[in-house]
Design an enzyme around this catalytic site. Structure first.
Site, PDB file in Angstrom:
ATOM      1  N   ASP A  40      25.760 -20.081 -60.898  1.00 56.26           N
ATOM      2  CA  ASP A  40      24.465 -20.708 -61.187  1.00 56.26           C
ATOM      3  C   ASP A  40      23.618 -20.937 -59.933  1.00 56.26           C
ATOM      4  O   ASP A  40      22.716 -21.762 -59.916  1.00 56.26           O
ATOM      5  CB  ASP A  40      24.671 -22.029 -61.943  1.00 56.26           C
ATOM      6  N   HIS A 244      20.107  -0.284 -38.754  1.00 57.53           N
ATOM      7  CA  HIS A 244      19.992  -1.472 -39.601  1.00 57.53           C
ATOM      8  C   HIS A 244      21.236  -2.346 -39.504  1.00 57.53           C
ATOM      9  O   HIS A 244      21.734  -2.859 -40.508  1.00 57.53           O
ATOM     10  CB  HIS A 244      19.674  -1.081 -41.048  1.00 57.53           C
ATOM     11  N   ASP A 261      15.846  -7.394 -33.530  1.00 57.11           N
ATOM     12  CA  ASP A 261      14.736  -7.021 -34.410  1.00 57.11           C
ATOM     13  C   ASP A 261      14.617  -8.135 -35.426  1.00 57.11           C
ATOM     14  O   ASP A 261      15.433  -8.228 -36.351  1.00 57.11           O
ATOM     15  CB  ASP A 261      15.043  -5.669 -35.075  1.00 57.11           C
ATOM     16  N   ASP A 272       7.199  -8.530 -37.567  1.00 58.39           N
ATOM     17  CA  ASP A 272       8.320  -7.585 -37.394  1.00 58.39           C
ATOM     18  C   ASP A 272       8.346  -7.173 -35.921  1.00 58.39           C
ATOM     19  O   ASP A 272       7.564  -6.315 -35.518  1.00 58.39           O
ATOM     20  CB  ASP A 272       8.084  -6.385 -38.325  1.00 58.39           C
ATOM     21  N   HIS A 354      14.070   7.864 -35.988  1.00 57.96           N
ATOM     22  CA  HIS A 354      13.216   7.215 -37.002  1.00 57.96           C
ATOM     23  C   HIS A 354      11.745   7.394 -36.637  1.00 57.96           C
ATOM     24  O   HIS A 354      11.429   7.881 -35.562  1.00 57.96           O
ATOM     25  CB  HIS A 354      13.580   5.736 -37.172  1.00 57.96           C
ATOM     26  N   HIS A 358       5.238   1.573 -39.443  1.00 59.70           N
ATOM     27  CA  HIS A 358       4.967   1.462 -40.883  1.00 59.70           C
ATOM     28  C   HIS A 358       3.870   0.421 -41.054  1.00 59.70           C
ATOM     29  O   HIS A 358       3.628  -0.393 -40.155  1.00 59.70           O
ATOM     30  CB  HIS A 358       6.240   1.045 -41.633  1.00 59.70           C
ATOM     31  N   HIS A 365       7.773  -3.557 -44.938  1.00 64.18           N
ATOM     32  CA  HIS A 365       7.335  -2.167 -45.062  1.00 64.18           C
ATOM     33  C   HIS A 365       6.238  -2.199 -46.113  1.00 64.18           C
ATOM     34  O   HIS A 365       6.492  -2.071 -47.303  1.00 64.18           O
ATOM     35  CB  HIS A 365       8.496  -1.247 -45.466  1.00 64.18           C
ATOM     36  N   GLU A 388       6.957   1.075 -32.950  1.00 67.93           N
ATOM     37  CA  GLU A 388       8.331   0.734 -32.615  1.00 67.93           C
ATOM     38  C   GLU A 388       9.209   1.923 -32.218  1.00 67.93           C
ATOM     39  O   GLU A 388      10.216   2.208 -32.868  1.00 67.93           O
ATOM     40  CB  GLU A 388       8.973   0.009 -33.795  1.00 67.93           C
ATOM     41  N   TYR A 392      18.328   5.832 -28.712  1.00 64.29           N
ATOM     42  CA  TYR A 392      19.671   5.394 -29.104  1.00 64.29           C
ATOM     43  C   TYR A 392      20.662   6.447 -28.616  1.00 64.29           C
ATOM     44  O   TYR A 392      20.659   7.572 -29.117  1.00 64.29           O
ATOM     45  CB  TYR A 392      19.752   5.223 -30.624  1.00 64.29           C
ATOM     46  N   ARG A 409      14.952  -0.535 -28.580  1.00 65.41           N
ATOM     47  CA  ARG A 409      13.732  -0.388 -29.391  1.00 65.41           C
ATOM     48  C   ARG A 409      12.768  -1.475 -28.942  1.00 65.41           C
ATOM     49  O   ARG A 409      13.199  -2.590 -28.614  1.00 65.41           O
ATOM     50  CB  ARG A 409      14.040  -0.520 -30.896  1.00 65.41           C
ATOM     51  N   GLU A 411       9.232  -3.139 -30.399  1.00 67.49           N
ATOM     52  CA  GLU A 411       8.393  -3.113 -31.607  1.00 67.49           C
ATOM     53  C   GLU A 411       7.345  -4.211 -31.577  1.00 67.49           C
ATOM     54  O   GLU A 411       7.676  -5.386 -31.408  1.00 67.49           O
ATOM     55  CB  GLU A 411       9.277  -3.291 -32.859  1.00 67.49           C
TER      56      GLU A 411
END
Ligand code: GLY
Ligand code: MN
Ligand code: MN
Length: 449
Positions: A40, A244, A261, A272, A354, A358, A365, A388, A392, A409, A411
């Protein structure tokens, strides 16, 4: 979503949508529903962005209808009725009276009247705009309303003959941020930037990634942003190469970089931001070389964000800078003359897999087409996007040992202005000397080598 959009702004959005839908169309937008986490217990409720954009109404399970030129008013809300017993447990509801008094609905009905009233609202309209295919239960409800209407054909009622995805009508508006939306996004980015600065001040070898996450959440929440726009990614060492990564449970080692990130959501709008910094406060020469390359790529890409440029310009700029840099570092074979071929053959892909950004808005996104008539869309003032780029280097990459396992990265959140752009997230340090200076103030000084 504590502070909703102003009544005037909501009215303007609905008027624009009504115009796009036309007098023989009708727009139907369902609210989000609560989702069970266990037994619940629910996940924290998040209103559907399209629904919230048009209504500002914060409750689950409601349905908004915009029926242009309807004789009883064109904005209709269906919502949960008042219920003293449920409200004792779960908090106050607006009910039908609140929907009219506080949310400017022209008509409002309890949800139990949805089927009956919707059938009336759809009568003699030719097109229904709704999020077709988004939710099987809602699709079925629309089919049932259509069937009910067709059964009335002999009474002279005509049923809509076209079902149209509502995305265009709502998302084209959402893509261009109004001044007040820009201001919220500026605040959201400033709060997240403060969170990133706190991490630079507090990070120490031996801490856990989770502790950085906790510091970030605390910095956002205490500044009024209770929710994150997405699950923070805190990846140290080669965890930064997992795009991710959300485990966030490894120990931060002296000599490693950590990639964070993370961005809060404020009043329904996302930020972001990614920053990458050395756990011990000082970049090693290899880390510095890669970081500088990503930073130059990122700044060049940001420079390509201006009205009239196409969506792909920042990505293409970043790819050129990164690929040239990979050549100079010896990660790729050849010289400057080989650059066009290396780009065409996507030789950068093992190190940069990547895209460079975006749309950003209510959703991290965010909505809005990237192509129009088969061509990359041109930037217009009021659009917000991320920039961004990253690099890697897999732990087993065929490159000198000191580069292996490094993930970087950087961004930022960028608003397209009349004559260029504004970096909304500029308060988050990204220059090497800024980062090292801020970290040195609170770190024991590592020995010079
Ligand atoms: N944080 C998700 C992204 O950068 O797209
Ligand atoms: Mn992003
Ligand atoms: Mn991000």
């Amino acid at each position: 979503m504590s502070h909703g959009p102003s009544a005037n702004e909501l009215k303007r959005r609905r008027r624009t949508a009504a115009k796009a839908v036309g007098a023989d169309g009708v727009l139907i937008l369902p609210a989000a529903t609560e989702v069970i986490r266990n037994r619940d217990v629910h996940y924290p409720f998040r209103q559907h962005s399209d629904f919230y954009y048009m209504t500002g109404f914060p409750e689950p399970d409601a349905v908004a209808v915009i029926a242009p030129k309807h004789k009883d008013g064109e904005f209709v809300l269906f919502c949960r009725p008042r219920d003293p017993e449920r409200e004792q447990w779960d908090g106050q509801r607006q009910g039908v009276d609140g929907a009219i008094a506080n949310f400017a609905a022209n008509q409002a009905y309890p949800l139990e009247q949805l089927d009956e009233k919707l059938t009336e609202l759809l009568a003699d309209r030719s097109r229904i705009y709704y999020p077709v295919g988004n939710d099987a239960k809602f699709d079925l409800a629309v089919m049932n309303w259509l069937r009910a209407l067709r059964a009335k054909a002999r009474a002279g009622v005509s049923a809509p003959s076209e079902l149209i995805l509502s995305d265009r009508v709502v998302h084209e508006q959402r893509l261009i941020k109004s001044k007040s939306e820009q201001q919220i996004m500026r605040q959201a980015a400033a709060i997240s930037a403060a969170g990133h600065r706190r991490l630079l001040q507090k990070c120490r070898p031996g801490m856990n990634e989770q502790q950085l996450e906790a510091l970030f959440l605390h910095a956002c929440t205490e500044r009024g942003a209770r929710f994150q726009a997405y699950s923070p990614i805190v990846g140290s060492g080669h965890n930064a190469c997992v795009l991710h990564y959300v485990d966030n449970n490894a120990v931060l080692h002296d000599g490693d970089l950590v990639l964070v990130d993370a961005g809060c959501e404020l009043n329904g709008y996302a930020s972001d931001i990614t920053r990458t910094f050395p756990v011990n406060g000082r970049f090693s020469p290899a880390q510095r070389a890669l970081y500088e390359l990503v930073l130059v790529a990122q700044k060049s890409a940001i420079n390509a964000v201006r009205p009239g440029n196409r969506w792909n310009a920042p990505h293409e700029t970043a790819l050129r800078v990164l690929t040239r840099g990979l050549l100079d570092l010896g990660f790729l074979q050849g010289d400057g003359r080989d650059l066009p071929t290396l780009l065409k053959e996507e030789k950068y892909k093992p190190y940069y897999m990547h895209r460079t950004g975006h749309w950003l808005g209510m959703d991290v996104h965010d909505v809005g087409d990237y192509k129009v008539d088969g061509k990359w869309r041109t930037f217009e003032p009021g659009m917000v996007l991320t920039v961004e780029p990253g690099l890697y280097v897999a732990p087993d990459a065929d490159v000198p040992q000191h580069y292996r396992g490094i993930g970087i990265r950087i961004e930022d959140d960028v608003l397209v202005t009349n004559d260029g752009n504004q970096v909304l997230s500029r308060d988050a340090p990204k220059e090497i000397d800024q980062i090292e200076r801020l970290m040195a103030r609170t770190h024991p000084q590592p020995e010079e080598t």
